[in-house]
Design a protein around this motif. Structure first.
Motif, mmCIF file in Angstrom:
data_model
loop_
_atom_site.group_PDB
_atom_site.id
_atom_site.type_symbol
_atom_site.label_atom_id
_atom_site.label_comp_id
_atom_site.label_asym_id
_atom_site.label_seq_id
_atom_site.Cartn_x
_atom_site.Cartn_y
_atom_site.Cartn_z
ATOM 1 N N ILE A 37 0.859 -1.193 0.000
ATOM 2 C CA ILE A 37 0.000 0.000 0.000
ATOM 3 C C ILE A 37 0.894 1.242 0.000
ATOM 4 O O ILE A 37 1.890 1.309 0.737
ATOM 5 C CB ILE A 37 -0.863 0.025 1.279
ATOM 6 N N LEU A 38 0.500 2.218 -0.784
ATOM 7 C CA LEU A 38 1.217 3.496 -0.768
ATOM 8 C C LEU A 38 1.034 4.130 0.608
ATOM 9 O O LEU A 38 -0.086 4.258 1.081
ATOM 10 C CB LEU A 38 0.629 4.436 -1.829
ATOM 11 N N GLY A 39 2.125 4.472 1.297
ATOM 12 C CA GLY A 39 1.956 5.117 2.605
ATOM 13 C C GLY A 39 3.139 4.880 3.527
ATOM 14 O O GLY A 39 4.128 4.244 3.157
ATOM 15 N N ASP A 40 2.977 5.380 4.760
ATOM 16 C CA ASP A 40 4.068 5.388 5.747
ATOM 17 C C ASP A 40 4.627 3.998 6.038
ATOM 18 O O ASP A 40 5.821 3.799 6.137
ATOM 19 C CB ASP A 40 3.565 5.952 7.085
ATOM 20 N N ARG A 41 3.695 3.035 6.228
ATOM 21 C CA ARG A 41 4.123 1.682 6.614
ATOM 22 C C ARG A 41 5.122 1.129 5.594
ATOM 23 O O ARG A 41 6.170 0.609 5.945
ATOM 24 C CB ARG A 41 2.886 0.789 6.749
ATOM 25 N N MET A 42 4.790 1.211 4.277
ATOM 26 C CA MET A 42 5.679 0.627 3.266
ATOM 27 C C MET A 42 6.971 1.435 3.133
ATOM 28 O O MET A 42 8.009 0.872 2.798
ATOM 29 C CB MET A 42 4.962 0.485 1.914
ATOM 30 N N GLU A 43 6.908 2.732 3.441
ATOM 31 C CA GLU A 43 8.157 3.512 3.433
ATOM 32 C C GLU A 43 9.094 2.935 4.503
ATOM 33 O O GLU A 43 10.304 2.797 4.281
ATOM 34 C CB GLU A 43 7.878 5.000 3.716
ATOM 35 N N ARG A 44 8.528 2.588 5.669
ATOM 36 C CA ARG A 44 9.347 1.993 6.737
ATOM 37 C C ARG A 44 9.861 0.618 6.322
ATOM 38 O O ARG A 44 11.022 0.282 6.540
ATOM 39 C CB ARG A 44 8.528 1.867 8.037
ATOM 40 N N VAL A 45 9.004 -0.180 5.699
ATOM 41 C CA VAL A 45 9.404 -1.523 5.247
ATOM 42 C C VAL A 45 10.539 -1.407 4.224
ATOM 43 O O VAL A 45 11.535 -2.143 4.288
ATOM 44 C CB VAL A 45 8.183 -2.266 4.629
ATOM 45 N N LEU A 46 10.405 -0.473 3.289
ATOM 46 C CA LEU A 46 11.434 -0.309 2.252
ATOM 47 C C LEU A 46 12.763 0.097 2.886
ATOM 48 O O LEU A 46 13.830 -0.411 2.498
ATOM 49 C CB LEU A 46 10.994 0.744 1.224
ATOM 50 N N ALA A 47 12.707 0.988 3.875
ATOM 51 C CA ALA A 47 13.941 1.442 4.550
ATOM 52 C C ALA A 47 14.605 0.270 5.278
ATOM 53 O O ALA A 47 15.832 0.090 5.207
ATOM 54 C CB ALA A 47 13.620 2.572 5.521
ATOM 55 N N GLN A 48 13.794 -0.562 5.954
ATOM 56 C CA GLN A 48 14.341 -1.724 6.676
ATOM 57 C C GLN A 48 14.949 -2.734 5.707
ATOM 58 O O GLN A 48 16.006 -3.298 5.953
ATOM 59 C CB GLN A 48 13.239 -2.426 7.479
#
Ligand code: NAD
Length: 251
Positions: free
Chosen positions: A178-189
């Protein structure tokens, strides 16, 4: 229609709660983030917000005690979930594994356990569990998350058989990224764990779906509203992807 959406103060849960409210439902949301609860739905009289950690048996019992004062729930959306740790399994801490299972799976059990007596007494109800594409395929470096989300699928299939004769339907939605904060965090990890740039990993996720797509939270909300509706009266025990058709996941 009386609806509870767990983890409804932000992200997908917020989109689902907003969609049910737009249908005129009486919507309850709970979340652990007090600041998010304080700002979500402040001008929406259909929505009642409570601070609840849905992985805690006593907090869940207290929430349902309050909800049930107004009668049984028609719809329970078990949306709460955390990403959990990213990395090779031998580097993971037991406490992080346990927490991932607790928030993503144990919480669904706790909420179903509270919601079902009222639904059974009325002979109707719809339970919608939010799993993931990680609940239908392997997800390297995200083993506790995938294990929990496969568990959600097992819970959904089993419960649909248990409570179908009581007129209660149980389905799972498997969102893609999903486009949003959660996936931004997942991508960074994932970028840190795999030593590759975030943009490259994001592109990889895009190419892993047949439709080369990312999903909007409102698409999950639309599916939830449909599953709770009369139009879906004979849909139960189903594991439904809203994901652009994920072909593979992770590295
Ligand atoms: P998110 O990380 O944006 O979190 C949403 C909310 O959950 C937050 O407000 C947070 O405070 C709350 N929360 C966390 N732990 C909680 C707890 N113990 N009790 C109550 N509330 C809690 O998540 P999201 O992206 O909106 O995901 C919602 C659901 O969809 C999760 O089950 C997630 O696993 C699943 N999912 C998400 C994606 C994605 O790409 N975002 C993809 C597939 C599945």
């Amino acid at each position: 229609m009386r609806v509870l959406v767990t983890a409804g103060a932000s992200g997908i849960g917020h989109a689902i709660a907003a969609a049910f409210s737009a249908e005129g439902a009486e919507v309850w949301i709970c979340d652990i983030d007090q600041a998010a609860l304080d700002t979500a739905f402040t001008d929406d009289a259909n929505v009642t917000a409570r601070r609840t950690d849905v992985s805690d048996v006593n907090q869940v019992a207290a929430l349902f005690e309050e909800i049930h004062r107004g009668g049984a729930l028609d719809v329970l959306v078990n949306n709460a979930g955390i990403g959990g740790p990213t990395g090779p399994i031998e580097t993971m801490e037991p406490v992080d594994w346990q927490r991932t299972l607790q928030v993503n799976l144990f919480s669904d059990f706790l909420c179903c356990r509270e919601a079902l007596p009222g639904m059974k007494a009325r002979g109707a109800g719809s339970i919608i569990n939010i799993s993931s594409t990680a609940g239908i395929m392997g997800y390297p470096l995200r083993s506790p998350y995938a294990a929990a989300k496969w568990g959600v699928v097992g819970l959904t299939k089993s419960l649909a058989m248990e409570v179908g004769p009581s007129g209660i339907r149980v389905n799972a939605i498997c969102p893609g990224p999903i486009l949003g904060d959660r996936m931004e965090r997942v991508l960074a990890q994932e970028s840190a764990a795999r030593g590759r740039p975030t943009a490259e990993i994001k592109d990889e996720y895009t190419r892993q779906t047949s439709l080369r797509s990312w999903i909007d939270g409102s698409e999950i909300a639309d599916m939830a509203v449909f599953l709770a509706s009369e139009k879906a009266r004979h849909i139960s025990g189903q594991i439904i992807g809203v994901d652009g058709n994920t072909e593979t996941l992770g590295m």
